[in-house]
Motif scaffolding. Structure first.
Motif, PDB file in Angstrom:
ATOM      1  N   ASN A 167      68.846  76.434  29.352  1.00  0.00           N
ATOM      2  CA  ASN A 167      69.711  75.743  30.302  1.00  0.00           C
ATOM      3  C   ASN A 167      68.923  75.274  31.526  1.00  0.00           C
ATOM      4  N   GLU A 168      67.963  76.053  31.960  1.00  0.00           N
ATOM      5  CA  GLU A 168      67.123  75.646  33.094  1.00  0.00           C
ATOM      6  C   GLU A 168      66.369  74.360  32.770  1.00  0.00           C
ATOM      7  N   ILE A 169      65.833  74.268  31.559  1.00  0.00           N
ATOM      8  CA  ILE A 169      65.122  73.064  31.128  1.00  0.00           C
ATOM      9  C   ILE A 169      66.063  71.868  31.125  1.00  0.00           C
ATOM     10  N   LEU A 170      67.264  72.070  30.577  1.00  0.00           N
ATOM     11  CA  LEU A 170      68.240  70.980  30.497  1.00  0.00           C
ATOM     12  C   LEU A 170      68.637  70.488  31.884  1.00  0.00           C
ATOM     13  N   GLU A 171      68.875  71.405  32.794  1.00  0.00           N
ATOM     14  CA  GLU A 171      69.309  71.012  34.131  1.00  0.00           C
ATOM     15  C   GLU A 171      68.221  70.237  34.876  1.00  0.00           C
ATOM     16  N   LYS A 172      66.966  70.597  34.663  1.00  0.00           N
ATOM     17  CA  LYS A 172      65.871  69.851  35.287  1.00  0.00           C
ATOM     18  C   LYS A 172      65.803  68.426  34.743  1.00  0.00           C
ATOM     19  N   LEU A 173      65.969  68.281  33.421  1.00  0.00           N
ATOM     20  CA  LEU A 173      65.934  66.952  32.817  1.00  0.00           C
ATOM     21  C   LEU A 173      67.119  66.105  33.278  1.00  0.00           C
ATOM     22  N   LEU A 174      68.273  66.738  33.400  1.00  0.00           N
ATOM     23  CA  LEU A 174      69.452  66.000  33.854  1.00  0.00           C
ATOM     24  C   LEU A 174      69.312  65.566  35.306  1.00  0.00           C
ATOM     25  N   ALA A 175      68.653  66.377  36.096  1.00  0.00           N
ATOM     26  CA  ALA A 175      68.499  66.063  37.515  1.00  0.00           C
ATOM     27  C   ALA A 175      67.650  64.825  37.745  1.00  0.00           C
ATOM     28  N   ASN A 176      66.609  64.637  36.910  1.00  0.00           N
ATOM     29  CA  ASN A 176      65.743  63.464  37.137  1.00  0.00           C
ATOM     30  C   ASN A 176      66.037  62.293  36.194  1.00  0.00           C
ATOM     31  N   GLU A 177      67.037  62.471  35.293  1.00  0.00           N
ATOM     32  CA  GLU A 177      67.489  61.392  34.408  1.00  0.00           C
ATOM     33  C   GLU A 177      66.335  60.715  33.681  1.00  0.00           C
ATOM     34  N   SER A 178      65.426  61.545  33.164  1.00  0.00           N
ATOM     35  CA  SER A 178      64.239  61.003  32.513  1.00  0.00           C
ATOM     36  C   SER A 178      64.411  60.790  31.012  1.00  0.00           C
ATOM     37  N   VAL A 179      65.541  61.225  30.465  1.00  0.00           N
ATOM     38  CA  VAL A 179      65.747  61.116  29.018  1.00  0.00           C
ATOM     39  C   VAL A 179      66.314  59.749  28.656  1.00  0.00           C
ATOM     40  N   ASP A 180      65.816  59.176  27.563  1.00  0.00           N
ATOM     41  CA  ASP A 180      66.293  57.882  27.059  1.00  0.00           C
ATOM     42  C   ASP A 180      67.820  57.921  26.906  1.00  0.00           C
ATOM     43  N   PRO A 181      68.527  56.914  27.448  1.00  0.00           N
ATOM     44  CA  PRO A 181      70.003  56.911  27.361  1.00  0.00           C
ATOM     45  C   PRO A 181      70.532  56.988  25.932  1.00  0.00           C
ATOM     46  N   SER A 182      69.763  56.522  24.950  1.00  0.00           N
ATOM     47  CA  SER A 182      70.229  56.577  23.565  1.00  0.00           C
ATOM     48  C   SER A 182      70.196  57.996  23.005  1.00  0.00           C
ATOM     49  N   GLU A 183      69.565  58.931  23.736  1.00  0.00           N
ATOM     50  CA  GLU A 183      69.517  60.327  23.319  1.00  0.00           C
ATOM     51  C   GLU A 183      70.165  61.240  24.365  1.00  0.00           C
ATOM     52  N   ARG A 184      71.033  60.646  25.160  1.00  0.00           N
ATOM     53  CA  ARG A 184      71.735  61.383  26.200  1.00  0.00           C
ATOM     54  C   ARG A 184      73.218  61.020  26.130  1.00  0.00           C
ATOM     55  N   TYR A 185      74.081  61.969  26.459  1.00  0.00           N
ATOM     56  CA  TYR A 185      75.527  61.733  26.404  1.00  0.00           C
ATOM     57  C   TYR A 185      76.162  61.999  27.769  1.00  0.00           C
ATOM     58  N   ILE A 186      77.151  61.175  28.076  1.00  0.00           N
ATOM     59  CA  ILE A 186      77.976  61.386  29.259  1.00  0.00           C
ATOM     60  C   ILE A 186      79.166  62.223  28.807  1.00  0.00           C
ATOM     61  N   VAL A 187      79.350  63.384  29.419  1.00  0.00           N
ATOM     62  CA  VAL A 187      80.313  64.375  28.930  1.00  0.00           C
ATOM     63  C   VAL A 187      81.397  64.629  29.974  1.00  0.00           C
ATOM     64  N   LYS A 188      82.636  64.701  29.500  1.00  0.00           N
ATOM     65  CA  LYS A 188      83.763  65.019  30.377  1.00  0.00           C
ATOM     66  C   LYS A 188      84.634  66.070  29.701  1.00  0.00           C
ATOM     67  N   GLU A 189      84.868  67.184  30.388  1.00  0.00           N
ATOM     68  CA  GLU A 189      85.752  68.217  29.863  1.00  0.00           C
ATOM     69  C   GLU A 189      87.090  68.144  30.576  1.00  0.00           C
ATOM     70  N   MET A 190      88.185  68.391  29.851  1.00  0.00           N
ATOM     71  CA  MET A 190      89.530  68.306  30.404  1.00  0.00           C
ATOM     72  C   MET A 190      90.359  69.485  29.929  1.00  0.00           C
ATOM     73  N   GLU A 191      91.018  70.153  30.864  1.00  0.00           N
ATOM     74  CA  GLU A 191      91.962  71.204  30.511  1.00  0.00           C
ATOM     75  C   GLU A 191      93.327  70.551  30.316  1.00  0.00           C
ATOM     76  N   VAL A 192      93.933  70.745  29.159  1.00  0.00           N
ATOM     77  CA  VAL A 192      95.199  70.071  28.849  1.00  0.00           C
ATOM     78  C   VAL A 192      96.230  71.069  28.339  1.00  0.00           C
ATOM     79  N   ASN A 193      97.492  70.725  28.530  1.00  0.00           N
ATOM     80  CA  ASN A 193      98.616  71.419  27.910  1.00  0.00           C
ATOM     81  C   ASN A 193      99.260  70.420  26.960  1.00  0.00           C
ATOM     82  N   ALA A 194      99.287  70.752  25.677  1.00  0.00           N
ATOM     83  CA  ALA A 194      99.800  69.818  24.674  1.00  0.00           C
ATOM     84  C   ALA A 194     101.219  69.363  24.983  1.00  0.00           C
ATOM     85  N   ALA A 195     102.021  70.200  25.643  1.00  0.00           N
ATOM     86  CA  ALA A 195     103.399  69.823  25.970  1.00  0.00           C
ATOM     87  C   ALA A 195     103.440  68.593  26.858  1.00  0.00           C
ATOM     88  N   ASP A 196     102.409  68.388  27.670  1.00  0.00           N
ATOM     89  CA  ASP A 196     102.372  67.231  28.567  1.00  0.00           C
ATOM     90  C   ASP A 196     102.126  65.916  27.829  1.00  0.00           C
TER      91      ASP A 196
END
Length: 437
Positions: A167-196
């Motif tokens: 995780n330390e390695i990943l966070e360093k790479l994410l901080a400087n955005e040095s990874v090719d965009p084709s091998e990187r993903y933009i991630v969004k997590e959402m807490e949901v209630n199915a009833a909604d």
């Protein structure tokens, strides 16, 4: 639901892992994605996928099922062509309140296989569903690591490294955005209630959506908005409200009791005003009466004789009475005029009465417990999960209920799958799979 009745017009391709009884697979297909591969390990769930079709109108195209352990699947060899969406809900027991709580140390933790699948297929988008237990304080650091791994799936963890080191390695790479965009993903997590989102069930989950960074997708513009609210349900249940117009046959004493128990609403509160603009939460009574594609198709009444003798009621599949329901402290039944409790898949049954329902008839005998309640049928439970009545579940009752408890509600999955399709369309990233041939 209406979207499952529509003609399926292809918008892209998908691969589904940990398919279980087919909830998310149906949802992604309903959004127009053509399945290239569906993987599932459990034998009964595999048989469920074999006996049902993605599109009942086309019997020549079954689910492209690869049965067996996902760890044995070589995706580069098994999948031919470009993958638009990878979907799946890795087994939730490692992170569930009903599981052993081992999390990352649990051998059932299959998130690493999701990341391997991303590396081998390089999908344009990923949809992942899991339990809210991932957000518990004890798992939250590891959950952050899961999100980082999904952001940089091609940065593999060394066999000797701990997840914290990686995780330390990943966070360093994410901080400087040095990874090719084709091998990187933009991630969004959402807490949901199915009833909604129109599911007649309180089901709190975490949904993770990821897009390949080189596509420049603006997910915030397409993220599904809540469509239903508890406040609207309460308002619709006031005396003379539309809820009772839909359910004219509810005994007066039951209606009066429900109305008397309704909480107060502050109609001057701005948040309440906004929520009253949404549709009412769906209830267990709504599901049994028929909603969406089952509108106007109430399930036949389950009699005491059907419960006592385990009889099929009417001609609806899996609508079979079952005796022996019990009620006690901590094990209370579902109420008809509320969304159902979370459908669960416990190894030793479910702990909180999630498969029991209180009835209007207080004298109803369920042969084994008290009066006034009974076990829900498998079909009633399937309706709570928004599965179509045509969908058959293989195995004895316990296995059928397990498949439902492990599934993604079809309506919830469809809302997110359609939103992902629209987001990919917005950047010109989708093409009908038939045109790719």
């Amino acid at each position: 639901m209406p979207e499952l009745r529509e003609e399926h017009q292809g918008v892209g391709t998908c691969v589904e892992l940990f398919a279980g009884g087919g909830g998310l697979a149906m949802a992604v297909h309903a959004a127009g994605f053509h399945p290239l591969l569906v993987n599932e390990y459990a034998k009964r769930a595999c048989e469920t996928l074999r006996i049902n079709l993605p599109n009942p109108a086309d019997p020549t195209k079954p689910w492209p099922l690869i049965a067996g352990d996902v760890r044995d699947v070589d995706f580069t060899d098994a999948v031919s062509g470009e993958v638009d969406v990878l979907a799946g809900g890795p087994p939730c027991q490692p992170f569930s309140l009903g599981g052993a709580h081992k999390g990352m140390e649990d051998e059932r933790n299959m998130f690493p296989q999701m990341f391997r699948a991303i590396r081998e297929m390089k999908p344009k988008a990923v949809i992942c569903e899991n339990v809210r237990g991932l957000l518990r304080p004890s798992f939250k650091p590891y959950f952050k690591y899961i999100l980082n791994e999904m952001r940089l799936p091609f940065v593999e963890r060394d066999d000797e490294a701990t997840w914290e080191d990686h995780n330390e390695i990943l966070e360093k790479l994410l901080a400087n955005e040095s990874v090719d965009p084709s091998e990187r993903y933009i991630v969004k997590e959402m807490e949901v209630n199915a009833a909604d989102y129109g599911v007649p069930q309180i089901r709190n989950r975490v949904i993770i959506v990821a897009f390949r960074a080189d596509l420049d997708v603006e997910w915030s513009e397409f993220m599904p908005k809540k469509t239903h609210s508890e406040e609207s349900l309460i308002h619709s249940m006031r005396e003379g409200g539309p809820y009772w117009t839909r359910h004219k046959d509810v005994p007066a004493n039951v209606r009066e009791r429900v109305i008397a128990d309704l909480p107060a609403l502050d109609y001057e509160d701005e948040k309440v005003k906004e929520k009253l603009k949404l549709e009412p939460w769906r209830t267990l009574r709504d599901a049994i009466a028929g909603i969406d594609e089952n509108e106007g198709k109430p399930l036949p009444y389950v009699t005491e004789a059907a419960v006592k003798n385990k009889l099929l009621v009417g001609d609806v599949p899996d609508h079979i009475g079952w005796p022996g329901a019990r009620m006690y402290t901590g094990h209370t039944p579902n109420l008809l005029d509320r969304p159902a409790k979370t459908v669960k898949a416990g190894v030793h049954g479910v702990p909180g009465g999630e498969s029991v329902m209180r009835l209007d008839d207080a004298s109803f005998s369920n042969f084994g417990g008290g009066d006034g309640y009974r076990y829900m049928t498998v079909r009633e439970t399937a309706r709570v999960m928004t599965f179509p009545d045509r969908w058959l579940l293989d195995g004895p009752r316990g296995e059928q209920m397990r498949q439902l408890g492990n599934a993604v509600p079809v309506k919830l999955g469809t809302a997110f799958s359609k939103a992902v399709a629209e987001a990919l369309k917005s950047v010109g990233a989708l093409e009908d799979p038939e045109k790719r041939k």
